[in-house]
Design a protein around this motif. Structure first.
Motif, PDB file in Angstrom:
ATOM      1  N   THR A  81       0.806  -1.215   0.000  1.00 32.19           N
ATOM      2  CA  THR A  81       0.000   0.000   0.000  1.00 32.19           C
ATOM      3  C   THR A  81       0.841   1.266   0.000  1.00 32.19           C
ATOM      4  OG1 THR A  81      -1.668  -1.195   1.291  1.00 32.19           O
ATOM      5  CG2 THR A  81      -1.913   1.193   1.138  1.00 32.19           C
ATOM      6  N   CYS A  82       1.973   1.243   0.705  1.00 32.04           N
ATOM      7  CA  CYS A  82       2.716   2.487   0.942  1.00 32.04           C
ATOM      8  C   CYS A  82       4.038   2.605   0.190  1.00 32.04           C
ATOM      9  CB  CYS A  82       2.999   2.640   2.435  1.00 32.04           C
ATOM     10  SG  CYS A  82       1.533   2.680   3.473  1.00 32.04           S
ATOM     11  N   LEU A  83       4.682   1.493  -0.141  1.00 31.91           N
ATOM     12  CA  LEU A  83       6.031   1.553  -0.684  1.00 31.91           C
ATOM     13  C   LEU A  83       6.057   1.209  -2.169  1.00 31.91           C
ATOM     14  CD1 LEU A  83       7.951  -0.273   2.187  1.00 31.91           C
ATOM     15  CD2 LEU A  83       7.669   2.191   1.865  1.00 31.91           C
ATOM     16  N   PRO A  84       6.905   1.880  -2.946  1.00 25.29           N
ATOM     17  CA  PRO A  84       7.081   1.495  -4.351  1.00 25.29           C
ATOM     18  C   PRO A  84       7.910   0.225  -4.452  1.00 25.29           C
ATOM     19  CG  PRO A  84       8.559   3.293  -3.790  1.00 25.29           C
ATOM     20  CD  PRO A  84       7.696   3.064  -2.583  1.00 25.29           C
ATOM     21  N   ALA A  85       7.458  -0.703  -5.265  1.00 25.93           N
ATOM     22  CA  ALA A  85       8.180  -1.963  -5.408  1.00 25.93           C
ATOM     23  C   ALA A  85       9.501  -1.747  -6.124  1.00 25.93           C
ATOM     24  CB  ALA A  85       7.323  -2.972  -6.170  1.00 25.93           C
ATOM     25  N   ALA A  86      10.437  -2.623  -5.879  1.00 27.90           N
ATOM     26  CA  ALA A  86      11.753  -2.528  -6.515  1.00 27.90           C
ATOM     27  C   ALA A  86      11.603  -2.520  -8.033  1.00 27.90           C
ATOM     28  CB  ALA A  86      12.626  -3.707  -6.084  1.00 27.90           C
ATOM     29  N   GLY A  87      12.241  -1.572  -8.684  1.00 26.04           N
ATOM     30  CA  GLY A  87      12.165  -1.449 -10.130  1.00 26.04           C
ATOM     31  C   GLY A  87      11.100  -0.498 -10.624  1.00 26.04           C
ATOM     32  N   PHE A 166      13.987  -5.234   1.151  1.00 26.34           N
ATOM     33  CA  PHE A 166      13.982  -6.158   0.017  1.00 26.34           C
ATOM     34  C   PHE A 166      12.866  -5.793  -0.967  1.00 26.34           C
ATOM     35  CE2 PHE A 166      16.113  -9.394   2.903  1.00 26.34           C
ATOM     36  CZ  PHE A 166      17.319  -9.348   2.216  1.00 26.34           C
ATOM     37  N   TYR A 167      11.746  -5.326  -0.437  1.00 26.45           N
ATOM     38  CA  TYR A 167      10.608  -4.959  -1.296  1.00 26.45           C
ATOM     39  C   TYR A 167      10.924  -3.721  -2.130  1.00 26.45           C
ATOM     40  CZ  TYR A 167       5.833  -3.876  -2.735  1.00 26.45           C
ATOM     41  OH  TYR A 167       4.702  -3.597  -3.472  1.00 26.45           O
ATOM     42  N   THR A 168      11.596  -2.752  -1.550  1.00 28.20           N
ATOM     43  CA  THR A 168      11.857  -1.497  -2.266  1.00 28.20           C
ATOM     44  C   THR A 168      13.188  -1.489  -3.014  1.00 28.20           C
ATOM     45  OG1 THR A 168      12.786  -0.543  -0.229  1.00 28.20           O
ATOM     46  CG2 THR A 168      10.453  -0.129  -0.690  1.00 28.20           C
ATOM     47  N   ARG A 169      14.180  -2.187  -2.503  1.00 25.70           N
ATOM     48  CA  ARG A 169      15.521  -2.159  -3.102  1.00 25.70           C
ATOM     49  C   ARG A 169      15.835  -3.380  -3.939  1.00 25.70           C
ATOM     50  NH1 ARG A 169      17.152   3.128  -2.633  1.00 25.70           N
ATOM     51  NH2 ARG A 169      16.876   3.881  -0.488  1.00 25.70           N
ATOM     52  N   GLY A 170      15.084  -4.462  -3.735  1.00 26.74           N
ATOM     53  CA  GLY A 170      15.369  -5.687  -4.461  1.00 26.74           C
ATOM     54  C   GLY A 170      16.706  -6.271  -4.040  1.00 26.74           C
ATOM     55  N   VAL A 171      17.484  -6.714  -5.026  1.00 20.95           N
ATOM     56  CA  VAL A 171      18.794  -7.296  -4.735  1.00 20.95           C
ATOM     57  C   VAL A 171      19.901  -6.474  -5.388  1.00 20.95           C
ATOM     58  CG1 VAL A 171      17.956  -9.645  -4.371  1.00 20.95           C
ATOM     59  CG2 VAL A 171      18.456  -8.879  -6.697  1.00 20.95           C
ATOM     60  N   ALA A 189      12.085   2.686   5.486  1.00 19.93           N
ATOM     61  CA  ALA A 189      12.564   1.302   5.485  1.00 19.93           C
ATOM     62  C   ALA A 189      13.940   1.193   6.137  1.00 19.93           C
ATOM     63  CB  ALA A 189      12.598   0.762   4.056  1.00 19.93           C
ATOM     64  N   PHE A 190      14.880   2.045   5.710  1.00 17.60           N
ATOM     65  CA  PHE A 190      16.236   1.985   6.260  1.00 17.60           C
ATOM     66  C   PHE A 190      16.259   2.463   7.699  1.00 17.60           C
ATOM     67  CE2 PHE A 190      20.797   3.711   6.101  1.00 17.60           C
ATOM     68  CZ  PHE A 190      21.312   2.500   6.530  1.00 17.60           C
ATOM     69  N   GLY A 191      15.469   3.477   8.018  1.00 13.30           N
ATOM     70  CA  GLY A 191      15.375   3.935   9.401  1.00 13.30           C
ATOM     71  C   GLY A 191      14.835   2.852  10.317  1.00 13.30           C
ATOM     72  N   GLY A 192      13.856   2.084   9.817  1.00 12.52           N
ATOM     73  CA  GLY A 192      13.314   0.986  10.605  1.00 12.52           C
ATOM     74  C   GLY A 192      14.354  -0.082  10.888  1.00 12.52           C
ATOM     75  N   LEU A 193      15.186  -0.400   9.895  1.00 11.06           N
ATOM     76  CA  LEU A 193      16.235  -1.400  10.101  1.00 11.06           C
ATOM     77  C   LEU A 193      17.249  -0.926  11.124  1.00 11.06           C
ATOM     78  CD1 LEU A 193      17.770  -4.001   9.365  1.00 11.06           C
ATOM     79  CD2 LEU A 193      18.867  -2.718   7.521  1.00 11.06           C
ATOM     80  N   MET A 194      17.701   0.309  10.990  1.00 13.48           N
ATOM     81  CA  MET A 194      18.677   0.832  11.951  1.00 13.48           C
ATOM     82  C   MET A 194      18.097   0.869  13.360  1.00 13.48           C
ATOM     83  SD  MET A 194      20.792   3.850  10.026  1.00 13.48           S
ATOM     84  CE  MET A 194      19.374   4.933   9.907  1.00 13.48           C
ATOM     85  N   GLY A 195      16.858   1.305  13.468  1.00 13.76           N
ATOM     86  CA  GLY A 195      16.231   1.358  14.781  1.00 13.76           C
ATOM     87  C   GLY A 195      16.070  -0.016  15.399  1.00 13.76           C
ATOM     88  N   ALA A 196      15.688  -1.012  14.586  1.00 18.98           N
ATOM     89  CA  ALA A 196      15.522  -2.372  15.096  1.00 18.98           C
ATOM     90  C   ALA A 196      16.851  -2.946  15.581  1.00 18.98           C
ATOM     91  CB  ALA A 196      14.920  -3.263  14.012  1.00 18.98           C
ATOM     92  N   GLY A 237      12.708   8.072  10.367  1.00 15.95           N
ATOM     93  CA  GLY A 237      13.227   7.965   9.014  1.00 15.95           C
ATOM     94  C   GLY A 237      12.303   8.549   7.971  1.00 15.95           C
ATOM     95  N   GLY A 238      11.007   8.532   8.239  1.00 16.62           N
ATOM     96  CA  GLY A 238      10.059   9.092   7.291  1.00 16.62           C
ATOM     97  C   GLY A 238       9.762  10.560   7.512  1.00 16.62           C
ATOM     98  N   THR A 239      10.317  11.141   8.579  1.00 14.83           N
ATOM     99  CA  THR A 239      10.017  12.549   8.895  1.00 14.83           C
ATOM    100  C   THR A 239      11.306  13.356   9.083  1.00 14.83           C
ATOM    101  OG1 THR A 239       9.767  11.899  11.226  1.00 14.83           O
ATOM    102  CG2 THR A 239       7.765  12.037   9.899  1.00 14.83           C
TER     103      THR A 239
END
Length: 251
Positions: A81-87, A166-171, A189-196, A237-239
């Motif tokens: 719903t919110c993120l553009p798919a890779a590519g 993986f959904y937004t950046r692919g491989v 997405a990247f902010g969530g990974l760093m925070g986790a 990360g989104g703000t």
């Protein structure tokens, strides 16, 4: 004293080459539905975690395992719903037809297959859970005991922190080199990974303390840190931190 030709050559080498442009932060889709889901997503994850915290303390294995399908549904819904798919950033737009012109077969715009992108992202997240399990062991998780608890904890970390990437950046090797070196621009997405990751590290602090609390057992505090850090990193990360590059500040 250097010659003008030498100065020109030096300036040319300092410029980025074609195809070496840095990665861009991924923006949330602008649709009203995406904006609603974007704000509901952290509230839903936090509510689900808090609602099952007591059962997590009592029985971590069954609680974490039964929560995985729910987290998958929440993350997949958020991503689609919110993120553009890779590519999608390089997808060929559909050609605008002239008045009276018929649509030719194969002339429609090309773009990523959402179902395939989602499935591949889930598979890569599942594989990454094994690698994260090894990382947790290297950072002090029990090696011969609590194997199931550690694996389910790493699975939650992969679904929260890695699946959106993986959904937004692919491989893309270029994107992942910047992500793994902490030089990618910060987004949700990247902010969530760093925070986790930071949350998981901080979550280990209460475990060795001599408080004799039930919630101190492995990996309850780690999982608390993962969820709290992911939600905080995603929101920031989104703000406030959107587009910031940590690598450029360290140079």
């Amino acid at each position: 004293m250097s010659s003008p030709a030498g100065k020109a050559k030096a300036s040319d080498t300092s410029k980025p080459k074609d195809g070496e442009t840095p990665t861009q932060a991924v923006r949330i889709m602008e649709s009203s539905q995406a904006q609603v889901v974007r704000h509901l997503h952290p509230v839903l994850l936090a509510s689900l975690f808090l609602a099952r915290f007591s059962t997590l303390v009592a029985d971590p294995v069954s609680t974490m395992s039964s929560a995985i399908p729910v987290v998958v549904v929440v993350q997949v819904t958020y991503a689609i719903t919110c993120l553009p798919a890779a590519g999608s950033q390089i997808a060929k737009p559909a050609k605008k037809l002239r008045p009276g012109e018929k649509k030719k077969p194969g002339s429609e715009g090309t773009g990523p297959n959402i179902a395939v992108t989602t499935l591949v992202a889930l598979i890569l997240s599942a594989i990454s859970a094994l690698a994260l399990h090894a990382v947790l062991v290297l950072f002090g998780a029990p090696f011969l005991t609590h194997v199931t608890q550690t694996f389910f904890c790493s699975t939650h970390l992969a679904l929260l922190g890695l699946f959106p990437l993986f959904y937004t950046r692919g491989v893309s090797s270029k994107d992942w080199l910047e992500i793994l070196s902490a030089r990618a621009p910060i987004d949700e997405a990247f902010g969530g990974l760093m925070g986790a990751c930071v949350g998981a590290w901080l979550g280990a602090v209460p475990i060795p303390l001599d408080w004799d609390r039930e919630w101190q057992k492995w990996p309850v505090t780690i999982l608390c840190g993962v969820y709290a850090g992911y939600l905080a990193g995603k929101v920031l990360g989104g703000t406030l931190a959107f587009g910031v590059r940590l690598g450029s500040r360290l140079d």
